[in-house]
Design an enzyme around this catalytic site. Structure first.
Site, PDB file in Angstrom:
ATOM      1  N   ASP A  99      12.218  -3.855   6.707  1.00 37.95           N
ATOM      2  CA  ASP A  99      13.244  -4.875   6.404  1.00 37.95           C
ATOM      3  C   ASP A  99      14.084  -5.268   7.621  1.00 37.95           C
ATOM      4  OD1 ASP A  99      14.862  -2.195   4.584  1.00 37.95           O
ATOM      5  OD2 ASP A  99      15.068  -2.692   6.704  1.00 37.95           O
ATOM      6  N   PRO A 132      14.343  -2.767  -3.371  1.00 35.34           N
ATOM      7  CA  PRO A 132      13.858  -1.581  -4.093  1.00 35.34           C
ATOM      8  C   PRO A 132      13.071  -0.648  -3.168  1.00 35.34           C
ATOM      9  CG  PRO A 132      12.578  -3.533  -4.723  1.00 35.34           C
ATOM     10  CD  PRO A 132      13.690  -4.013  -3.840  1.00 35.34           C
ATOM     11  N   ASP A 133      13.117   0.662  -3.482  1.00 31.75           N
ATOM     12  CA  ASP A 133      12.255   1.558  -2.693  1.00 31.75           C
ATOM     13  C   ASP A 133      10.881   1.518  -3.354  1.00 31.75           C
ATOM     14  OD1 ASP A 133      13.450   4.780  -4.056  1.00 31.75           O
ATOM     15  OD2 ASP A 133      12.225   3.182  -4.915  1.00 31.75           O
ATOM     16  N   PHE A 134      10.013   2.453  -3.027  1.00 34.65           N
ATOM     17  CA  PHE A 134       8.630   2.363  -3.533  1.00 34.65           C
ATOM     18  C   PHE A 134       8.403   3.249  -4.746  1.00 34.65           C
ATOM     19  CE2 PHE A 134       6.924  -0.300  -0.279  1.00 34.65           C
ATOM     20  CZ  PHE A 134       7.731  -0.067   0.819  1.00 34.65           C
ATOM     21  N   ARG A 135       8.941   4.496  -4.661  1.00 36.70           N
ATOM     22  CA  ARG A 135       8.502   5.485  -5.647  1.00 36.70           C
ATOM     23  C   ARG A 135       9.579   5.953  -6.638  1.00 36.70           C
ATOM     24  NH1 ARG A 135       6.049   5.862  -0.912  1.00 36.70           N
ATOM     25  NH2 ARG A 135       3.772   5.783  -0.874  1.00 36.70           N
ATOM     26  N   HIS A 145       6.009   1.805  10.589  1.00 33.07           N
ATOM     27  CA  HIS A 145       5.092   1.056   9.711  1.00 33.07           C
ATOM     28  C   HIS A 145       5.151  -0.433  10.012  1.00 33.07           C
ATOM     29  CE1 HIS A 145       5.136   4.608   6.654  1.00 33.07           C
ATOM     30  NE2 HIS A 145       4.513   4.886   7.801  1.00 33.07           N
ATOM     31  N   ASN A 204      10.783   1.623   7.356  1.00 40.76           N
ATOM     32  CA  ASN A 204      11.140   0.387   6.666  1.00 40.76           C
ATOM     33  C   ASN A 204      10.697  -0.847   7.439  1.00 40.76           C
ATOM     34  OD1 ASN A 204      12.274   2.105   4.840  1.00 40.76           O
ATOM     35  ND2 ASN A 204      14.375   1.811   5.566  1.00 40.76           N
TER      36      ASN A 204
END
Ligand code: APR
Length: 280
Positions: free
Chosen positions: A121, A45-48, A138, A119
């Site tokens: 991941d 899933p993304d964040f927003r 990040h 990301n």
């Protein structure tokens, strides 16, 4: 001049315009900037995004506010929500998307100057983009260390803790601080690799921004560093950041996997891209 065909002016830049720009050999130093939107079709899933985003689904972790799960001061008080989430996000369970393979294809063609990703991941690496071409702005799950004494912590031990949803603590008896993967939390500095490469967009001759809301600084300022004459292509569900404000900007709004397939097709790379992805 045939009046019916718009001149290759800045305003007429479209998908075909960008493909022509690439096929005419004008894009040799492409900078790519990505966010969680390029991994949603891999199952992360993304964040927003309103319903499916991580921040909309963290209620079960009874956080004071969603982003606390990645906040360093909250983590010090209560590391459990992060480690609950870490088990779901930990790399190794997901396959890169065709969008990740598109970035690898740019590299294979010698056109990728640098990929800046937000990301964690590691799917860019798994897609075959070489590490020296990636800036993980990040951080990532690749390494972990004690947040107090900074000493590194063994990979196998953190994997065990994440599997068992237990909290790893520093192995130094005098320390016993909390251990955290080197993901950049809110309140922490970005890695020096980001600042060392932050000027690269000004040297690019094409910029591609994909799958990000461009809401988190300083990453969100990167597209602004592209020089005026550099076309910037946004492949995203919706218009974000300052993209679209320059005459040279091209907005390919919609699903990024569809967007990269259309762009690859316009460049005559459709077969190559599908084959590359099928082997990933
Ligand atoms: N195709 C195209 N765009 C998509 C897709 C898709 N399949 N899925 C999602 N998107 C878009 C969303 O519409 C949104 O604009 O991708 C963007 C994702 O935005 P965010 O969820 O905010 O993710 P991101 O921009 O990576 O977040 C930045 O915030 O929480 C911090 O540190 C975290 O790195 C993260 C940073």
């Amino acid at each position: 001049i045939d009046e019916s065909t718009p001149p290759d002016t800045l305003q007429s830049r479209t998908l075909d315009g960008i493909a022509k720009y690439i096929n005419d050999g004008k894009a040799k130093r492409i900078v790519v900037m990505t966010g969680a939107g390029i991994s949603t079709s891999a199952g992360i899933p993304d964040f927003r995004s309103p319903d499916t985003g991580l921040y909309a689904n963290l209620a079960r972790l009874d956080l004071p506010y969603a982003e606390a799960v990645f906040d360093i001061s909250y983590f010090r008080k209560n590391p459990t929500p992060f480690y609950t989430l870490a088990q779901e996000l930990y790399p190794g369970k997901y396959r890169p998307t065709i969008t990740h393979s598109f970035i690898r294809l740019l590299h294979e063609k010698g056109l990728l100057l640098k990929l800046f990703t937000q990301n964690i991941d590691c799917l860019e690496r798994e897609a075959g983009v070489p590490g020296d071409k990636i800036v993980e702005a990040h951080g990532s799950f690749a390494r972990q260390s004690c947040i107090d004494c900074k000493s590194s912590y063994p990979d196998d031990k953190i994997k065990e803790h994440i599997q068992n949803k237990t909290i790893p603590r520093c192995l130094k008896p005098t320390c016993d601080g909390l251990v955290k993967p080197e993901i950049v939390f809110f309140g922490e500095q970005l890695p020096s690799d980001f600042f060392d490469n932050r000027d690269l967009p000004s040297e690019a001759d094409l910029c591609v921004v994909m799958g990000t809301s461009l809401t988190v600084q300083p990453f969100a300022s990167l597209p602004g560093f592209c020089s005026e004459g550099t076309p910037r292509v946004l492949i995203n569900m919706e218009k974000v950041g300052g993209l679209g404000s320059r005459p040279d900007d091209v907005l390919l709004l919609g699903d990024c996997d569809t967007g990269v397939r259309n762009l690859a097709k316009a460049c005559g790379w459709e077969q190559e891209l599908e084959e590359l992805w099928s082997k990933t």
